[in-house]
Design an enzyme around this catalytic site. Structure first.
Site: not given
Ligand code: NAD
Length: 498
Positions: A149, A173, A176-177, A226, A281, A383
């Site tokens: 996201f 793909k 979805e957020r 993640s 990240c 994290e």
């Protein structure tokens, strides 16, 4: 309510699975749209479209493929404001930060405009008697990208730009957020001249990811997200015979040597720790001052700056940072701050309970600062992915170096110093993928490659730069002998150049 579907074969199509997920406005907590979650059959339909379109695209000469990206870059610049607004509305980051997200993707599109040169093969004349040998880099066929996201423009472009430029068709793909920007990018690629079916965007969750990982026609998968999911995607893709590169989480340290310009280091920590609410990240989440005096001065200078961070919705053009992406992220970050307190770290600035007037239901967490953090604490090991900076005090350079060396993650790291010897030693010895010397967020530019070490990356080829051309192509080597070089009779021994 706006319903977001998929983009398959050059067209928007509605979801057919009957499953969907909500998209929230992170500043208010309100549902602003729903997104369809694809089934295995819908992924299959996208792959069939890609399969039909890919051979012709791969046979299109590389200059023509490049021209689509020249035009796409123009369109990105033309639609920059619209794209940034769309991105911020779903992600929550400031509009200026969204522009950075888009531009870092755009730069990879500029890089692949050089595809005629980048994809050139190798040739050896006279490798033997009347023998020539040449190597080609051919498209894998159909590639897939699964994205997080936090960079909904940059990371999709890091994947689909080199893949498509090399002659592949692509199934994206997205998270979805925040799926709206990836869908808009696909529309703009069509406007730029890309044939239908070459870039398909299929929204979804684990079911869609699993359908990609087991699809027999997808040859290569790129993942960013993640670490637990990166590990899963890498293993499953490999088991299914696919090439995979999977990039995971991070815990990036910044070492501040006693000779560093402390004001520069403090400003760098503010941007790298709290920009995008720490949801990067490559965010710095651990500061390692060397020596007690450096540590005391650092914390003294940081605290008031963190307390005066301007936090607001993306519509506030003066905000330094926005809310977290979801209610779950908000709850997770708050509970990790609680855990830090329970385990004995000193919470110098507490961002829990931050409320913005008029946005009381938004997912805002105030900037937070922990001091006296130790490596056994959960806030050090995990994290956090929020606006929380941990200070771990080190007695000397070796002790400071040891911290990132021993950490599970190995994405990025930085050192602030004026000492060239120390900086050189650090860059040489550290077991981490991307190093900043007086640079807090050392994300390599498009023509170098991006990737971490240890649990931050699975697979051996990085994103963008020349690695990406290798990842999205297969090598084929041809040995050709002309009849004038062929001797009479059969040869039964292994041919050598002896
Ligand atoms: P995430 O792992 O939750 O999701 C990433 C993708 O995986 C999404 O498309 C999601 O739909 C899919 N997914 C989620 N759960 C899944 C499951 N159980 N099975 C299969 N697929 C699944 O990550 P996120 O929260 O969207 O992004 C944040 C994470 O991404 C952070 O850990 C961050 O460090 C990392 N990240 C890494 C890099 C890098 O280059 N190393 C860059 C950006 C973000």
């Amino acid at each position: 309510m706006r319903e977001i579907g998929h983009f398959i074969g050059g067209e928007h199509v509605g979801g057919k699975s009957g499953r969907s997920s909500n998209i929230y406005n992170p500043a208010t907590g309100e549902v602003q749209a729903t997104v369809a979650l694809a089934s295995l059959e819908e992924i299959r339909a996208a792959v069939e479209n890609a399969k039909a379109a890919q051979p012709k695209w791969a046979a299109t000469n590389p200059q023509r493929r490049a021209r689509v990206f020249f035009k796409f870059v123009e369109l990105l610049n033309k639609h920059m404001d619209e794209l940034a607004e769309l991105l911020s509305r779903e992600h929550g980051k400031t509009v200026e930060d969204s522009k950075g997200d888009i531009v870092r993707g755009l730069e990879v599109c500029e890089f692949v405009c050089g595809i005629p040169h980048l994809q050139k093969g190798e040739f050896t004349e006279g490798a033997g008697p009347a023998i020539d040998m040449y190597s080609l880099r051919q498209a894998v066929g159909i590639g897939a990208g699964i994205t997080p996201f936090n960079f909904p423009a940059m990371i999709p472009m890091w994947m689909f730009a080199p893949a498509i430029a090399c002659g592949n068709a692509f199934i994206l793909k997205p998270s979805e957020r925040d799926p709206s920007v990836p869908l808009r990018l696909a529309e703009l690629m069509i406007e730029a001249g890309l044939p239908a079916g070459i870039l398909n965007v299929v929204n979804g969750d684990k079911a869609a990811v699993d359908a990609i990982l087991t699809d027999p026609d997808i040859g290569a998968v790129s993942f960013v997200g993640s670490t637990p999911i990166a590990r899963y995607v890498y293993g499953t893709a490999a088991m299914n015979g696919k090439r995979a590169q999977c990039f995971g989480g991070a815990k990036n340290h910044m070492i501040i040597m006693p000779d560093a310009d402390l004001d520069q280091a403090v400003n760098a920590l503010m941007g790298a720790g709290y920009g995008s609410a720490g949801e990067r990240c490559m965010a710095i989440s651990v500061a390692v001052p060397v020596g007690e005096e450096t540590a005391n001065r650092l914390v003294e200078k940081l605290a008031p700056k963190i307390e005066s961070l301007r936090i607001g919705p993306y519509t506030d053009d003066k905000a330094d940072m926005g809310p977290l992406v979801t209610k779950e992220a908000y709850a997770r970050v708050n509970s990790l701050i609680d855990r830090g307190v329970e385990q004995g770290a000193k919470l110098v600035v507490d961002g829990r309970g931050f409320k913005l007037q008029g946005y009381e239901d938004g997912y805002f967490v105030g900037g937070s600062l922990f001091d006296h953090v130790t490596p056994d604490m959960d806030i050090y090991k995990t994290e956090i992915f929020g606006p929380v900076l941990s200070v771990v005090r080190a007695k000397n350079y070796e002790e400071a170096l040891d911290l990132p060396m021993k950490h599970e993650y190995g994405n990025g790291v930085a050192i602030y110093t004026r000492d060239g010897d120390a900086a050189r030693d650090f860059a040489s010895r550290i077991n981490i993928g991307m190093i900043g010397i007086n640079v807090p967020i050392p994300v390599p530019l498009a023509y170098h490659s991006f990737g971490g070490w240890k649990a931050s990356s699975f697979g051996d080829l990085n994103q963008h730069g020349t690695d990406s051309i290798k990842f999205w192509t297969k090598t084929k080597t041809v040995t050709a002998r002309w009849p004038s070089g062929i001797k009479d009779g059969a040869e039964f021994v292994m041919p050598t150049m002896k």
